[in-house]
Design a protein around this motif. Structure first.
Motif, PDB file in Angstrom:
ATOM      1  N   GLY A   1       0.605   9.806  -8.588  1.00 50.16           N
ATOM      2  CA  GLY A   1       0.129  11.408  -7.744  1.00 50.16           C
ATOM      3  C   GLY A   1      -0.583  12.140  -8.579  1.00 50.16           C
ATOM      4  N   VAL A   2      -1.024  11.610  -9.744  1.00 51.44           N
ATOM      5  CA  VAL A   2      -1.862  12.580 -10.738  1.00 51.44           C
ATOM      6  C   VAL A   2      -3.240  12.145 -10.966  1.00 51.44           C
ATOM      7  CG1 VAL A   2      -2.108  13.623 -12.934  1.00 51.44           C
ATOM      8  CG2 VAL A   2       0.267  13.028 -12.050  1.00 51.44           C
ATOM      9  N   ILE A   3      -4.200  12.916 -10.614  1.00 47.50           N
ATOM     10  CA  ILE A   3      -5.549  12.450 -10.564  1.00 47.50           C
ATOM     11  C   ILE A   3      -5.848  12.550 -12.099  1.00 47.50           C
ATOM     12  CG2 ILE A   3      -8.020  13.432 -10.292  1.00 47.50           C
ATOM     13  CD1 ILE A   3      -7.178  14.177  -7.660  1.00 47.50           C
ATOM     14  N   ARG A   4      -6.322  11.145 -12.710  1.00 44.32           N
ATOM     15  CA  ARG A   4      -6.895  11.235 -13.957  1.00 44.32           C
ATOM     16  C   ARG A   4      -8.065  10.961 -14.147  1.00 44.32           C
ATOM     17  NH1 ARG A   4      -2.153  12.488 -17.194  1.00 44.32           N
ATOM     18  NH2 ARG A   4      -0.312  11.508 -16.340  1.00 44.32           N
TER      19      ARG A   4
ATOM     20  N   THR B   1       0.796  -1.261   0.060  1.00 45.11           N
ATOM     21  CA  THR B   1      -0.069   0.051  -0.165  1.00 45.11           C
ATOM     22  C   THR B   1       0.807   1.535  -0.164  1.00 45.11           C
ATOM     23  OG1 THR B   1      -0.185   0.054   2.527  1.00 45.11           O
ATOM     24  CG2 THR B   1      -1.915  -0.891   1.107  1.00 45.11           C
ATOM     25  N   SER B   2       2.271   1.074   0.229  1.00 44.91           N
ATOM     26  CA  SER B   2       2.792   2.526   0.220  1.00 44.91           C
ATOM     27  C   SER B   2       3.105   2.691  -1.091  1.00 44.91           C
ATOM     28  CB  SER B   2       4.398   1.862   0.917  1.00 44.91           C
ATOM     29  OG  SER B   2       4.868   1.175   0.204  1.00 44.91           O
ATOM     30  N   SER B   3       2.804   2.082  -1.991  1.00 44.05           N
ATOM     31  CA  SER B   3       2.993   2.694  -3.542  1.00 44.05           C
ATOM     32  C   SER B   3       1.671   3.203  -3.959  1.00 44.05           C
ATOM     33  CB  SER B   3       3.049   1.315  -4.327  1.00 44.05           C
ATOM     34  OG  SER B   3       1.955   0.523  -4.348  1.00 44.05           O
ATOM     35  N   ILE B   4       0.652   3.326  -3.173  1.00 44.50           N
ATOM     36  CA  ILE B   4      -0.581   4.040  -3.547  1.00 44.50           C
ATOM     37  C   ILE B   4      -0.395   5.667  -3.426  1.00 44.50           C
ATOM     38  CG2 ILE B   4      -2.781   4.432  -2.898  1.00 44.50           C
ATOM     39  CD1 ILE B   4      -3.027   1.182  -2.550  1.00 44.50           C
ATOM     40  N   ASN B   5      -0.899   6.085  -4.336  1.00 44.58           N
ATOM     41  CA  ASN B   5      -0.949   7.570  -4.316  1.00 44.58           C
ATOM     42  C   ASN B   5      -2.437   8.131  -4.484  1.00 44.58           C
ATOM     43  OD1 ASN B   5      -0.776  10.473  -4.537  1.00 44.58           O
ATOM     44  ND2 ASN B   5       1.518  10.207  -4.837  1.00 44.58           N
ATOM     45  N   VAL B   6      -3.048   8.417  -5.664  1.00 43.46           N
ATOM     46  CA  VAL B   6      -4.410   8.904  -5.757  1.00 43.46           C
ATOM     47  C   VAL B   6      -5.122   7.483  -5.479  1.00 43.46           C
ATOM     48  CG1 VAL B   6      -5.980   9.529  -7.559  1.00 43.46           C
ATOM     49  CG2 VAL B   6      -3.776  10.669  -7.314  1.00 43.46           C
ATOM     50  N   MET B   7      -6.393   7.702  -5.179  1.00 45.77           N
ATOM     51  CA  MET B   7      -7.386   6.760  -5.002  1.00 45.77           C
ATOM     52  C   MET B   7      -8.770   7.339  -5.601  1.00 45.77           C
ATOM     53  SD  MET B   7      -6.747   4.621  -1.354  1.00 45.77           S
ATOM     54  CE  MET B   7      -7.358   3.054  -1.825  1.00 45.77           C
ATOM     55  N   ALA B   8      -9.421   6.467  -6.380  1.00 47.10           N
ATOM     56  CA  ALA B   8     -10.491   6.930  -6.930  1.00 47.10           C
ATOM     57  C   ALA B   8     -11.670   5.808  -6.966  1.00 47.10           C
ATOM     58  CB  ALA B   8     -10.127   7.314  -8.554  1.00 47.10           C
TER      59      ALA B   8
ATOM     60  N   ARG C   1     -10.726   9.573   2.581  1.00 45.48           N
ATOM     61  CA  ARG C   1      -9.623   8.392   2.742  1.00 45.48           C
ATOM     62  C   ARG C   1      -8.967   8.315   4.301  1.00 45.48           C
ATOM     63  NH1 ARG C   1      -5.162   8.923  -1.712  1.00 45.48           N
ATOM     64  NH2 ARG C   1      -4.190   7.369  -0.418  1.00 45.48           N
ATOM     65  N   ASP C   2      -8.699   7.246   4.678  1.00 41.69           N
ATOM     66  CA  ASP C   2      -8.126   7.039   6.025  1.00 41.69           C
ATOM     67  C   ASP C   2      -6.769   6.438   5.489  1.00 41.69           C
ATOM     68  OD1 ASP C   2      -7.068   6.104   8.533  1.00 41.69           O
ATOM     69  OD2 ASP C   2      -9.159   5.878   9.232  1.00 41.69           O
ATOM     70  N   ASN C   3      -5.533   7.250   5.603  1.00 44.27           N
ATOM     71  CA  ASN C   3      -4.455   6.587   5.060  1.00 44.27           C
ATOM     72  C   ASN C   3      -3.893   5.658   6.088  1.00 44.27           C
ATOM     73  OD1 ASN C   3      -4.241   7.984   2.892  1.00 44.27           O
ATOM     74  ND2 ASN C   3      -3.347   9.979   3.653  1.00 44.27           N
ATOM     75  N   ALA C   4      -4.242   5.879   7.391  1.00 46.89           N
ATOM     76  CA  ALA C   4      -3.822   4.707   8.425  1.00 46.89           C
ATOM     77  C   ALA C   4      -4.364   3.419   8.046  1.00 46.89           C
ATOM     78  CB  ALA C   4      -4.277   5.363   9.620  1.00 46.89           C
ATOM     79  N   LYS C   5      -5.806   3.338   7.793  1.00 48.30           N
ATOM     80  CA  LYS C   5      -6.407   2.044   7.339  1.00 48.30           C
ATOM     81  C   LYS C   5      -6.434   1.825   6.037  1.00 48.30           C
ATOM     82  CE  LYS C   5      -9.879   2.734  11.183  1.00 48.30           C
ATOM     83  NZ  LYS C   5     -11.324   2.795  11.393  1.00 48.30           N
ATOM     84  N   ASN C   6      -5.629   2.697   5.000  1.00 50.38           N
ATOM     85  CA  ASN C   6      -5.421   2.379   3.616  1.00 50.38           C
ATOM     86  C   ASN C   6      -6.776   2.125   2.980  1.00 50.38           C
ATOM     87  OD1 ASN C   6      -2.543   2.047   3.655  1.00 50.38           O
ATOM     88  ND2 ASN C   6      -2.688   0.450   4.910  1.00 50.38           N
ATOM     89  N   ALA C   7      -7.600   3.129   3.456  1.00 46.07           N
ATOM     90  CA  ALA C   7      -9.026   2.946   2.697  1.00 46.07           C
ATOM     91  C   ALA C   7      -9.529   4.339   2.265  1.00 46.07           C
ATOM     92  CB  ALA C   7      -9.976   2.479   4.016  1.00 46.07           C
TER      93      ALA C   7
ATOM     94  N   SER D   1      -6.279  12.601  -3.704  1.00 40.19           N
ATOM     95  CA  SER D   1      -4.911  12.474  -3.700  1.00 40.19           C
ATOM     96  C   SER D   1      -4.426  12.025  -2.451  1.00 40.19           C
ATOM     97  CB  SER D   1      -4.118  13.649  -4.144  1.00 40.19           C
ATOM     98  OG  SER D   1      -4.373  14.785  -3.188  1.00 40.19           O
ATOM     99  N   SER D   2      -3.066  11.707  -1.989  1.00 39.88           N
ATOM    100  CA  SER D   2      -2.479  11.345  -0.782  1.00 39.88           C
ATOM    101  C   SER D   2      -2.682  12.681   0.326  1.00 39.88           C
ATOM    102  CB  SER D   2      -1.278  10.906  -0.888  1.00 39.88           C
ATOM    103  OG  SER D   2      -0.490  11.910  -1.656  1.00 39.88           O
ATOM    104  N   ASP D   3      -2.620  13.767  -0.242  1.00 40.74           N
ATOM    105  CA  ASP D   3      -2.795  14.888   0.620  1.00 40.74           C
ATOM    106  C   ASP D   3      -4.252  15.265   0.659  1.00 40.74           C
ATOM    107  OD1 ASP D   3      -1.304  17.354  -1.520  1.00 40.74           O
ATOM    108  OD2 ASP D   3      -2.745  15.986  -1.961  1.00 40.74           O
ATOM    109  N   SER D   4      -5.240  14.542   0.363  1.00 40.29           N
ATOM    110  CA  SER D   4      -6.673  14.927   0.194  1.00 40.29           C
ATOM    111  C   SER D   4      -7.244  15.869  -0.623  1.00 40.29           C
ATOM    112  CB  SER D   4      -7.159  14.992   1.807  1.00 40.29           C
ATOM    113  OG  SER D   4      -6.801  14.124   2.626  1.00 40.29           O
TER     114      SER D   4
END
Length: 122
Positions: free
Chosen positions: A100-103, A27-34, A70-76, A51-54
């Motif tokens: 790290g780019v929102i597509r 999960t450390s490789s994850i940046n943007v979640m969508a 997102r909850d980065n501590a829970k990887n969710a 993004s990782s900085d919300s």
């Protein structure tokens, strides 16, 4: 990385649902979640991303009704969906990417969950 989406179901128009997506593995490789969605006979479309900085971005069709978090501590990542409409009916997929780019198209995303069905009745 594995993504597991949950929280779909049947709801009446005007109702609410909250989708969740849990990430596991590297999960450390994850940046943007969508979140994307795909209705029957249609292409997969962008719904929202964070993004990782919300920093967040929404499709016009859901702006003001859906909230991604997102909850980065829970990887969710979560999608709170309010004021649901029949046209929101679709299979919802969570996705993640490393750069790290929102597509707004599916192809740049590296990881995908299995999808969860949301049905909104009129």
């Amino acid at each position: 990385v594995q993504l597991q989406a949950s929280g779909g179901g049947l709801v009446q128009a005007g109702g609410s649902l909250r989708l969740s997506c849990a990430a596991s593995g590297r999960t450390s490789s994850i940046n943007v979640m969508a979140w994307f969605r795909q209705a029957p006979g249609k292409q997969r479309e962008f719904v929202a991303a964070i993004s990782s900085d919300s920093f967040t971005y929404y499709a016009d069709s859901v702006k003001g009704r859906f909230t991604i978090s997102r909850d980065n501590a829970k990887n969710a990542v979560y999608l709170q969906m309010n004021s649901l409409k029949p046209e929101d009916t679709a299979v919802y997929f969570c996705a993640a990417e490393r750069n790290g780019v929102i597509r707004l198209t599916p192809s740049p995303y590296d990881y995908w969950g299995q999808g969860t069905l949301v049905t909104v009745s009129s």
